[in-house]
Design a protein around this motif. Structure first.
Motif, PDB file in Angstrom:
ATOM      1  N   UNK A   1       0.884  -1.339   0.019  1.00  0.00           N
ATOM      2  CA  UNK A   1      -0.132   0.021   0.088  1.00  0.00           C
ATOM      3  C   UNK A   1       0.950   1.287   0.028  1.00  0.00           C
ATOM      4  N   UNK A   2       0.464   2.274  -0.734  1.00  0.00           N
ATOM      5  CA  UNK A   2       1.148   3.541  -0.855  1.00  0.00           C
ATOM      6  C   UNK A   2       0.941   4.318   0.755  1.00  0.00           C
ATOM      7  N   UNK A   3       1.976   4.659   1.301  1.00  0.00           N
ATOM      8  CA  UNK A   3       1.935   5.486   2.554  1.00  0.00           C
ATOM      9  C   UNK A   3       2.066   6.970   2.213  1.00  0.00           C
ATOM     10  N   UNK A   4       1.375   7.767   2.379  1.00  0.00           N
ATOM     11  CA  UNK A   4       1.650   9.304   2.267  1.00  0.00           C
ATOM     12  C   UNK A   4       2.445   9.770   3.955  1.00  0.00           C
ATOM     13  N   UNK A   5       3.427  10.292   3.571  1.00  0.00           N
ATOM     14  CA  UNK A   5       4.034  11.160   4.686  1.00  0.00           C
ATOM     15  C   UNK A   5       3.699  12.533   4.434  1.00  0.00           C
ATOM     16  N   UNK A   6       3.022  13.151   5.437  1.00  0.00           N
ATOM     17  CA  UNK A   6       2.757  14.608   5.245  1.00  0.00           C
ATOM     18  C   UNK A   6       3.861  15.362   6.525  1.00  0.00           C
TER      19      UNK A   6
ATOM     20  N   UNK B   1      -2.127   8.374  -0.413  1.00  0.00           N
ATOM     21  CA  UNK B   1      -2.168   6.959  -0.023  1.00  0.00           C
ATOM     22  C   UNK B   1      -3.200   6.522   0.778  1.00  0.00           C
ATOM     23  N   UNK B   2      -3.520   5.372   0.909  1.00  0.00           N
ATOM     24  CA  UNK B   2      -4.559   4.846   1.786  1.00  0.00           C
ATOM     25  C   UNK B   2      -4.110   4.958   3.401  1.00  0.00           C
ATOM     26  N   UNK B   3      -2.877   5.066   3.541  1.00  0.00           N
ATOM     27  CA  UNK B   3      -2.336   5.151   4.974  1.00  0.00           C
ATOM     28  C   UNK B   3      -1.458   6.416   5.021  1.00  0.00           C
ATOM     29  N   UNK B   4      -1.496   7.141   6.200  1.00  0.00           N
ATOM     30  CA  UNK B   4      -0.976   8.573   6.325  1.00  0.00           C
ATOM     31  C   UNK B   4      -0.105   8.527   7.465  1.00  0.00           C
TER      32      UNK B   4
ATOM     33  N   UNK C   1      -3.162  -3.406  11.864  1.00  0.00           N
ATOM     34  CA  UNK C   1      -4.319  -4.440  11.770  1.00  0.00           C
ATOM     35  C   UNK C   1      -5.422  -3.694  11.325  1.00  0.00           C
ATOM     36  N   UNK C   2      -6.624  -4.037  12.097  1.00  0.00           N
ATOM     37  CA  UNK C   2      -7.792  -3.656  11.591  1.00  0.00           C
ATOM     38  C   UNK C   2      -8.123  -2.096  12.392  1.00  0.00           C
ATOM     39  N   UNK C   3      -7.338  -1.668  13.071  1.00  0.00           N
ATOM     40  CA  UNK C   3      -7.383  -0.422  13.972  1.00  0.00           C
ATOM     41  C   UNK C   3      -7.186   0.679  12.873  1.00  0.00           C
ATOM     42  N   UNK C   4      -7.814   1.933  13.277  1.00  0.00           N
ATOM     43  CA  UNK C   4      -7.769   2.942  12.382  1.00  0.00           C
ATOM     44  C   UNK C   4      -6.394   3.818  12.523  1.00  0.00           C
ATOM     45  N   UNK C   5      -5.689   3.565  13.516  1.00  0.00           N
ATOM     46  CA  UNK C   5      -4.403   4.388  14.004  1.00  0.00           C
ATOM     47  C   UNK C   5      -3.466   3.373  14.857  1.00  0.00           C
ATOM     48  N   UNK C   6      -2.313   3.632  14.665  1.00  0.00           N
ATOM     49  CA  UNK C   6      -1.307   2.978  15.514  1.00  0.00           C
ATOM     50  C   UNK C   6      -0.193   3.925  15.672  1.00  0.00           C
ATOM     51  N   UNK C   7       0.377   3.945  16.892  1.00  0.00           N
ATOM     52  CA  UNK C   7       1.407   4.770  17.152  1.00  0.00           C
ATOM     53  C   UNK C   7       2.492   4.073  18.000  1.00  0.00           C
TER      54      UNK C   7
ATOM     55  N   UNK D   1       0.972  10.933  19.979  1.00  0.00           N
ATOM     56  CA  UNK D   1       1.584  11.969  19.259  1.00  0.00           C
ATOM     57  C   UNK D   1       1.494  11.838  17.830  1.00  0.00           C
ATOM     58  N   UNK D   2       1.137  12.956  17.145  1.00  0.00           N
ATOM     59  CA  UNK D   2       1.049  12.968  15.709  1.00  0.00           C
ATOM     60  C   UNK D   2       2.398  12.243  15.122  1.00  0.00           C
ATOM     61  N   UNK D   3       3.352  12.770  15.323  1.00  0.00           N
ATOM     62  CA  UNK D   3       4.786  12.401  14.746  1.00  0.00           C
ATOM     63  C   UNK D   3       4.876  11.113  14.919  1.00  0.00           C
ATOM     64  N   UNK D   4       4.442  10.227  15.991  1.00  0.00           N
ATOM     65  CA  UNK D   4       4.627   8.986  16.045  1.00  0.00           C
ATOM     66  C   UNK D   4       3.465   7.897  15.592  1.00  0.00           C
ATOM     67  N   UNK D   5       2.501   8.530  14.622  1.00  0.00           N
ATOM     68  CA  UNK D   5       1.353   7.936  14.396  1.00  0.00           C
ATOM     69  C   UNK D   5       1.411   7.614  13.015  1.00  0.00           C
ATOM     70  N   UNK D   6       0.479   6.633  12.754  1.00  0.00           N
ATOM     71  CA  UNK D   6       0.290   6.090  11.208  1.00  0.00           C
ATOM     72  C   UNK D   6      -1.189   5.757  11.325  1.00  0.00           C
ATOM     73  N   UNK D   7      -2.089   6.344  10.288  1.00  0.00           N
ATOM     74  CA  UNK D   7      -3.391   6.066  10.278  1.00  0.00           C
ATOM     75  C   UNK D   7      -4.142   5.990   8.953  1.00  0.00           C
ATOM     76  N   UNK D   8      -5.334   5.298   8.945  1.00  0.00           N
ATOM     77  CA  UNK D   8      -5.738   5.034   7.549  1.00  0.00           C
ATOM     78  C   UNK D   8      -6.637   6.473   7.127  1.00  0.00           C
TER      79      UNK D   8
END
Length: 305
Positions: free
Chosen positions: A2-7, A83-86, A108-114, A153-160
């Motif tokens: 999956x494409x991950x977008x880093x903002x 991307x579907x993940x950010x 996994x099935x979560x909306x966000x991981x950090x 913390x946003x800098x430590x997170x990845x979400x859908x």
């Protein structure tokens, strides 16, 4: 894959942005697109960014003429993501090479991981402590955990990307990472990966890493009435975003919302009782002893958090 977008949100970040971009470009996970939204920098940030974008086709720069602040700057950056993940990035951190790979493996099935973050000095030398030593970093499956404090913390997170669609527009009185984590807690939850994957810089211009003295000075500059208004607006927003399917949680937030309306005797007792009865979940992210938490709850008779 999956494409991950880093903002990346930038504002006068010339001193550190090169090191952060290098750490993102050396991620073991691909494919990545890197979106930089610049909030009207007046230093050499844009010159550095343009140099990188000329060398790397996956980096796009979006400079803005007006300064909107970090919350709205990240909001407009996420809107550009394909991307579907950010993953969100500050301009002055440094990422471990496996950060994106490991977060993608554990969402996994979560909306966000950090993940956890290590505190470092201006030269990336470790200072011997981390975010997990200042707060209880936890997996979250109820919005009650995030009513009065945020551990994500946003800098430590990845979400859908789908989480962003549920969260917009971002309120300008709630930090964007707190807001995204809260929305995730009402849907498919938040997962915590107990591993430090970010080096988080302590320096003079860093908001979170500013000294206690600086924080106290900043707080004293803002009128108490304004702070109370923002806290009430935060709880109102949390109540409105909590789905009716979470019946018990909705009732708790409604009771908290009512107790925040005024400092009447009835509301003060209601607020203290609410904190005490729900202390296990409401104070779960706060790193205090049981006794300290009871004292903390008692102070809610005189204030709101």
């Amino acid at each position: 894959m999956e494409l991950v977008s880093v903002v990346i949100g930038t504002y006068n970040g010339a001193a550190y942005i090169s090191e952060q971009l290098d750490s993102i470009l050396h991620q073991t996970y691909t494919p990545l697109e890197i979106i930089v939204v610049d909030d009207a920098s007046s230093d050499a940030t844009l010159d550095i960014l343009n140099t990188y974008s000329e060398k790397h086709s996956n980096i796009t720069i979006h400079p803005f003429d007006s300064n909107v602040g970090y919350i709205k700057n990240f909001e407009r950056g996420i809107a550009l993501a394909k991307g579907n993940y950010i993953a969100l990035s500050d301009q002055d951190d440094w990422w471990m090479p496996t950060k994106i790979e490991k977060l993608m493996r554990h969402i996994h099935q979560c909306d966000l991981v950090y993940c956890d973050s290590i505190f470092v000095d201006e030269n990336l030398n470790e200072l011997g402590n981390s975010f997990s030593e200042t707060k209880n970093l936890i997996s979250i499956n109820t919005p009650i955990n995030l009513l009065i404090d945020n551990c994500v913390s946003g800098h430590a997170a990845l979400f859908k990307k789908s989480l962003y669609d549920k969260a917009i527009p971002f309120p300008d009185f709630i930090p964007h990472d707190w807001w995204l984590a809260y929305i995730a807690s009402t849907e498919n939850n938040v997962h915590y990966l107990d591993e430090p994957l970010v080096k988080y810089r302590h320096h003079q211009n860093n908001i979170i890493a500013s000294s206690k003295k600086d924080k106290k000075t900043k707080k004293n500059k803002r009128p108490k009435r304004l702070k109370r208004i923002e806290k009430r607006k935060r709880i109102d927003s949390f109540y409105n975003k909590c789905p009716y399917s979470l019946e018990e949680e909705k009732k708790i937030i409604q009771s908290l919302k009512t107790s925040y309306n005024s400092f009447s005797l009835a509301n003060n007792f209601r607020r203290v009782r609410l904190f005490y009865v729900n202390r296990k979940e409401m104070l779960k992210t706060i790193k205090k002893t049981s006794l300290d938490k009871i004292i903390y709850i008692a102070t809610m008779f005189f204030r709101i958090k």
